[in-house]
Design an enzyme around this catalytic site. Sequence first.
Site, short mmCIF file in Angstrom:
data_model
loop_
_atom_site.label_atom_id
_atom_site.label_comp_id
_atom_site.label_asym_id
_atom_site.label_seq_id
_atom_site.Cartn_x
_atom_site.Cartn_y
_atom_site.Cartn_z
N GLU A 78 0.75 -1.25 0.09
CA GLU A 78 -0.01 -0.09 0.08
C GLU A 78 0.84 1.50 -0.02
O GLU A 78 1.64 1.46 1.07
CB GLU A 78 -1.10 0.11 1.20
CG GLU A 78 -1.98 -1.27 1.52
CD GLU A 78 -2.92 -1.21 0.14
OE1 GLU A 78 -3.08 -0.15 -0.39
OE2 GLU A 78 -3.62 -2.30 0.15
N CYS B 148 -7.50 -1.43 8.37
CA CYS B 148 -6.13 -1.50 7.87
C CYS B 148 -5.68 -0.06 7.53
O CYS B 148 -4.76 0.36 7.91
CB CYS B 148 -5.86 -2.46 6.94
SG CYS B 148 -6.32 -4.03 7.10
N HIS C 269 -0.74 -5.89 2.38
CA HIS C 269 -1.93 -6.71 2.44
C HIS C 269 -1.71 -7.84 1.99
O HIS C 269 -0.97 -8.24 1.01
CB HIS C 269 -3.11 -5.97 1.66
CG HIS C 269 -4.29 -5.10 2.49
ND1 HIS C 269 -4.27 -3.99 2.09
CD2 HIS C 269 -5.01 -5.60 3.64
CE1 HIS C 269 -5.31 -3.45 2.99
NE2 HIS C 269 -5.46 -4.57 3.86
#
Length: 181
Positions: free
Chosen positions: A57, A121, A140
């Site tokens: 991410e 998250c 993730h």
Amino acid sequence: QELEKLGLGDDVDLHVYEVPVEYQTVQRLIPALWKKHSPQLVVHVGVSGMATTVTLEKCGHNVGYKGLDNCRFCPGSQCCVEGGPECIDSIIDMDTVCRRVSALGLDVTVTISKDAGRYLCDFTYYTSLYQSRGRSAFVHVPPLGKPYSAQQLGRALQAIIEEMLDVLEHSEDKINCQHEH
């Protein structure tokens, strides 16, 4: 847990914590962990039922949190940090990390994302990025066995974090070099 078994070599002091899926706990725990350890880097790992790859991410988002957590709570403001920037990027160059880890030939596919999902998250990532001025990362992973084993994910995380630390170290060398001139 697998990464904790594998470790990151003698030069890296690895601390592993399980963060509950609770907004209020995240808001308390993340700053406390930063204060306690003053780490070079924090890497958060979250399971996504939608993920089919290991996903790096790039950024965390401040607003849009509407889903209830495990305590059936949702922040009234629907944001992480009132008055904080809408988006904070990690100082880690995720494209470089992705390219390098992919070149290692591990049997795991690594991809990039700019949206960690506006749930715990993303909330955790933004909170950590805000606390650390960008010295955080979020990965993730798909659920175990869909398609990767714990060993495959552990080895992939080990490689990813090693590359992140290398990228961070080299970017800091450049920054220090520029300050000397």
